[in-house]
Design a protein around this motif. Structure first.
Motif: not given
Length: 140
Positions: A36, A39, A42, A44, A46
């Protein structure tokens, strides 16, 4: 507030059991929290649900705080009872909201973690924790 940080005397077996619980539960939760964190860092989009009216990024940030930061505190036995609270809440949200429509077998891990955090909230970190070390050095 002072009582929540206090380590109460217990048997050696109980202190050892609390150490094993802290290390086991803390390490296992890190396996959920570290992905997580990746994530969250990142660029990107979510793929994380928004919960209770919060944005996905806020929900993910709170989950990362609980699952990574609080788990590291549990591993060290530092502010064990306080660290268990966000983790307990995160697992309650996972059980009651995120996996609400899932079969029991899917949401069972969240409930098992929740019970472990409840034990640590009630019992504290035990003698083999930084909580205990800090408590004994401040008394001298």
């Amino acid at each position: 507030m002072k009582k929540i940080l206090t380590v109460t005397p217990a048997s050696q077996a109980t202190d050892l059991a609390l150490l094993i619980a802290r290390l086991g539960i803390g390490t296992l939760m890190l396996t959920h929290g570290i992905p997580k964190l990746g994530m969250l860092l990142s660029a990107d989009p979510l793929p994380f649900p928004s919960v209770m009216g919060m944005s996905a990024s806020l929900s993910l940030s709170l989950a990362v705080f609980a699952e990574v930061i609080c788990s590291l505190f549990l591993l060290a036995g530092l502010a064990t009872r306080l660290s268990a609270i966000p983790l307990l809440f995160t697992m309650a949200v996972a059980f009651l909201f995120i996996h609400a429509a899932d079969p029991f077998g899917v949401k069972e891990p969240a409930l098992l973690y929740l019970l472990g955090y409840l034990v640590l909230l009630l019992a504290g970190g035990g003698k083999y924790s930084l909580d205990y070390l800090l408590q004994t050095t401040t008394r001298k």
